[in-house]
Scaffold this active site. Structure first.
Site, mmCIF file in Angstrom:
data_model
loop_
_atom_site.group_PDB
_atom_site.id
_atom_site.type_symbol
_atom_site.label_atom_id
_atom_site.label_comp_id
_atom_site.label_asym_id
_atom_site.label_seq_id
_atom_site.Cartn_x
_atom_site.Cartn_y
_atom_site.Cartn_z
ATOM 1 N N HIS A 290 0.864 -1.177 0.000
ATOM 2 C CA HIS A 290 0.000 0.000 0.000
ATOM 3 C C HIS A 290 0.904 1.231 0.000
ATOM 4 O O HIS A 290 2.029 1.188 0.500
ATOM 5 C CB HIS A 290 -0.872 -0.032 1.261
ATOM 6 N N ASP B 163 3.046 -4.402 8.305
ATOM 7 C CA ASP B 163 1.817 -3.645 8.110
ATOM 8 C C ASP B 163 0.647 -4.609 8.247
ATOM 9 O O ASP B 163 0.359 -5.393 7.352
ATOM 10 C CB ASP B 163 1.840 -2.995 6.722
ATOM 11 N N GLN C 297 -4.527 -5.029 7.013
ATOM 12 C CA GLN C 297 -5.501 -5.978 6.456
ATOM 13 C C GLN C 297 -5.508 -7.320 7.178
ATOM 14 O O GLN C 297 -6.478 -8.075 7.063
ATOM 15 C CB GLN C 297 -5.206 -6.219 4.970
ATOM 16 N N LYS D 290 -10.625 -0.936 10.279
ATOM 17 C CA LYS D 290 -10.677 -2.145 9.453
ATOM 18 C C LYS D 290 -11.033 -3.387 10.274
ATOM 19 O O LYS D 290 -11.157 -4.481 9.730
ATOM 20 C CB LYS D 290 -9.352 -2.348 8.715
ATOM 21 N N CYS E 41 -4.634 2.463 -3.826
ATOM 22 C CA CYS E 41 -3.399 2.954 -3.189
ATOM 23 C C CYS E 41 -2.270 1.936 -3.334
ATOM 24 O O CYS E 41 -1.501 1.705 -2.396
ATOM 25 C CB CYS E 41 -3.629 3.292 -1.723
#
Length: 414
Positions: free
Chosen positions: A131, A208, A211, A234, A372
């Site tokens: 991303h 990261d 997600q 999220k 993104c």
């Protein structure tokens, strides 16, 4: 307090849906089908109630205050820190830093640890599927310091080429920052192996988890990552809140990210003493209400059961993949063997934005564009995709609506 609605052992999606008020609405005269969960999830009533309860009953600034409302607000805020610590299995609560989101967490590391430790000629490794939030901060840092950004390539299925990753590693590697789950492809990356490889050359790692945290069980101690970030919105929580986890010795060695109240112990014009962890990185009045409500989101997810959620989402993923593959001219982008409930696709001779607009006319919300992740789009030589992403409250019947909608929309456009 979560209202008691029975969730049976086999996972009752109808009962789950009753917790989400937004799912009861219509869009353009049609029942809402919400397949944009990778962008943000809908919020259960427990989260909405937590926000209302804070503002209705104990709205006050936290820490330092001695009156009842301040003490109640502080207790609720810090209870969220304890819940996050348990949710990702951090060793201590001091390792949990509240931020404005995963993006801010990455920027915090780049601007503190990165500026302190990255020098000219050093190498930072990221992947082709990142991303923008996990590209731009490192690009900016590399430009400033004269460092080199190196990229792990992917194969056609959207999986990292691990042999190439190991070839990139060297004594010049100072940081490996990697997405746990791709927001476009749904690919689950082998981050534990990547972390071990990075550590073998003395590099620091950042994962990261924007997600992954909603779909996978997260154990930062087992992963052995140096930093881990995720966003509240999220994982069924409010927007504007995120978490940075870091190993204690690293966090203690890093300078503050911002100056102001709370992040100090003493301030004089000729000397300043900074606060202890985690407050050293939490300058000013934080997003109190949304942080308090994050606890409700994590409690709700745990109450439903991550394993049940994962099994349900995987069933939806398999069903949707099978149905989408039957549509002539449609191609799924990303067919990793190990992935979560995200499907990106393109349709021959049809622009993704046209798909999104016409599906919205049928009450179906999908995301369109480059998500993104422009470098990833370059890998596939496409301008963008349509993306359907599924959550605990989605159903096979909704997928049927998507398939029917796509068939009619494609016929209309072609």
């Amino acid at each position: 307090m979560i209202e008691t609605i029975e969730i049976d052992k086999a996972f009752n999606v109808a009962a789950v849906r009753k917790h989400f008020p937004a799912l009861q609405r219509e869009v353009k005269g049609k029942p809402l089908v919400y397949f944009d969960n990778a962008a943000t999830t809908q919020k259960p009533q427990a989260v909405i109630d937590a926000l209302v309860n804070y503002y209705s009953h104990y709205n006050a600034n936290i820490h330092r205050g001695i009156h009842t409302l301040a003490e109640e607000a502080t207790a609720a805020f810090e209870a969220t820190r304890d819940t996050v610590q348990q949710f990702i299995n951090a060793a201590s609560r001091e390792q949990i830093i509240f931020t404005g989101g995963a993006t801010e967490g990455i920027n915090l590391v780049a601007q503190t640890w990165g500026r302190q430790n990255i020098k000219a000629g050093d190498e930072i490794i990221i992947s082709s599927m990142e991303h923008h939030s996990n590209i731009v901060p490192w690009y900016m840092l590399a430009q400033e310091k004269g460092a080199v950004l190196k990229i792990i390539p992917i194969n056609e299925d959207g999986e990292l080429m691990m042999d190439e990753f190991h070839k990139l590693l060297s004594e010049k590697t100072k940081l490996v920052s990697i997405v746990h789950v791709s927001n476009v492809l749904g690919t689950i990356n082998p981050v534990k192996n990547i972390i071990a490889g990075a550590h073998s050359v003395g590099a620091v790692t950042l994962v990261d988890g924007a997600q992954s945290t909603v779909h996978l069980d997260i154990d930062v101690q087992d992963l052995d990552c140096d930093f881990f970030v995720f966003s509240s919105h999220k994982i069924y929580g409010p927007t504007g809140v995120g978490v940075l986890y870091g190993k204690k010795e690293l966090l203690e060695s890093m300078p503050p990210y911002q100056g102001g109240g709370e992040m100090i112990k003493d301030v004089y014009f000729d000397a300043i003493t900074y606060n202890d962890l985690p407050y050293k990185f939490e300058a000013g009045t934080p997003n109190i209400a949304d942080t308090v409500a994050l606890k409700a989101a994590l409690d709700f997810t745990k109450w439903i059961g991550k394993q049940k959620i994962r099994e349900h989402e995987n069933e939806l993923l398999c069903y949707a993949t099978e149905q989408l593959m039957q549509i002539e001219g449609l191609k799924i982008i990303g067919n990793a063997k190990n992935k979560v409930s995200v499907i990106s696709f393109v349709v021959e001779k049809v622009h993704p934005q046209d798909l999104g607009i016409l599906l919205d006319n049928r009450g179906i919300a999908v995301r369109t564009g480059h998500h993104c992740a422009q470098p990833l789009m370059e890998c596939y030589k496409i301008p963008g995709t349509a993306r359907a992403s599924f959550a605990m409250y989605n159903t096979k019947e909704e997928i049927d609506s998507l398939i029917t909608g796509l068939q009619k929309v494609i016929k209309m456009l072609l």
